[in-house]
Design a protein around this motif. Sequence first.
Motif, PDB file in Angstrom:
ATOM      1  N   PHE A  49      -4.635  -4.837   5.250  1.00 29.54           N
ATOM      2  CA  PHE A  49      -3.462  -3.992   5.409  1.00 29.54           C
ATOM      3  C   PHE A  49      -2.691  -4.408   6.655  1.00 29.54           C
ATOM      4  CE2 PHE A  49      -6.569  -1.554   3.008  1.00 29.54           C
ATOM      5  CZ  PHE A  49      -5.810  -1.195   1.901  1.00 29.54           C
ATOM      6  N   ASN A  55       2.639  -3.078   4.072  1.00 31.94           N
ATOM      7  CA  ASN A  55       2.357  -4.270   3.287  1.00 31.94           C
ATOM      8  C   ASN A  55       0.854  -4.503   3.242  1.00 31.94           C
ATOM      9  OD1 ASN A  55       5.067  -5.015   2.753  1.00 31.94           O
ATOM     10  ND2 ASN A  55       5.241  -5.881   4.802  1.00 31.94           N
ATOM     11  N   LYS A  56       0.406  -5.193   2.190  1.00 34.40           N
ATOM     12  CA  LYS A  56      -1.011  -5.552   2.121  1.00 34.40           C
ATOM     13  C   LYS A  56      -1.157  -6.899   1.438  1.00 34.40           C
ATOM     14  CE  LYS A  56      -2.389  -3.445  -2.260  1.00 34.40           C
ATOM     15  NZ  LYS A  56      -3.333  -2.581  -2.929  1.00 34.40           N
ATOM     16  N   THR A  95      -3.878  -8.837  -0.919  1.00 29.78           N
ATOM     17  CA  THR A  95      -5.083  -8.689  -1.726  1.00 29.78           C
ATOM     18  C   THR A  95      -5.658 -10.078  -1.928  1.00 29.78           C
ATOM     19  OG1 THR A  95      -4.202  -6.730  -2.825  1.00 29.78           O
ATOM     20  CG2 THR A  95      -6.047  -7.843  -3.897  1.00 29.78           C
ATOM     21  N   HIS A 139       0.874  -1.169   0.000  1.00 27.92           N
ATOM     22  CA  HIS A 139       0.000   0.000   0.000  1.00 27.92           C
ATOM     23  C   HIS A 139       0.912   1.220   0.000  1.00 27.92           C
ATOM     24  CE1 HIS A 139      -3.244   2.706   1.005  1.00 27.92           C
ATOM     25  NE2 HIS A 139      -2.690   3.030   2.154  1.00 27.92           N
ATOM     26  N   CYS A 168      -4.853  -1.486  11.651  1.00 31.07           N
ATOM     27  CA  CYS A 168      -5.784  -2.477  11.097  1.00 31.07           C
ATOM     28  C   CYS A 168      -5.691  -3.817  11.817  1.00 31.07           C
ATOM     29  CB  CYS A 168      -5.504  -2.664   9.612  1.00 31.07           C
ATOM     30  SG  CYS A 168      -5.610  -1.140   8.668  1.00 31.07           S
ATOM     31  N   ASN A 184      -8.767  -6.207   0.466  1.00 28.91           N
ATOM     32  CA  ASN A 184      -7.422  -5.897   0.936  1.00 28.91           C
ATOM     33  C   ASN A 184      -7.335  -6.008   2.450  1.00 28.91           C
ATOM     34  OD1 ASN A 184      -6.182  -5.205  -1.569  1.00 28.91           O
ATOM     35  ND2 ASN A 184      -7.272  -3.255  -1.523  1.00 28.91           N
TER      36      ASN A 184
END
Length: 152
Positions: free
Chosen positions: A72, A49-50, A52, A39, A77, A70
């Motif tokens: 995160f 980092n993410k 998907t 991200h 989060c 997504n």
Amino acid sequence: MMEKELGWDDQIEKDSADFVILPEGDYDFEVEYMERGRHNGSDRLPPCNKATLSVRLMAEDGQEAVIKHNLFLHSKCEGLLCAFFTAIGQRKHGEKISMNWNAVPGSRGRCKIKIRNWKSTNGNEIQSNEIVRFYEPEEGQKTAPQWKAGDF
């Protein structure tokens, strides 16, 4: 499904599935695949980092939809990450875990979706489904990826 880059002279044949908007509500889901990414940052969340996810949802009437979701990897989060890993059976509520991303594809759980209304860059009104909540599995609910293809 294995994704790959296509060459300029490759043959193609797979048509797109019809785009389906499911009504708002609770649905069983299966994670088809996951991509690791990054991200770039936004007003609400710094770069991080993410993951998907490609998530297949199944309605009781047999209608299906695949949506992107997504996750995160940021402390802001953490509650959402905990809810997801609890939903797929990798974690019990309140438990501290290391996230096992290799076990995410094929995992199953239950979630709540809503319809999101938004405008495209050219001003067209668009609707899409989005996951707004992951549920803890009920006693005896199978969440692990050992389910065979076609069960869903």
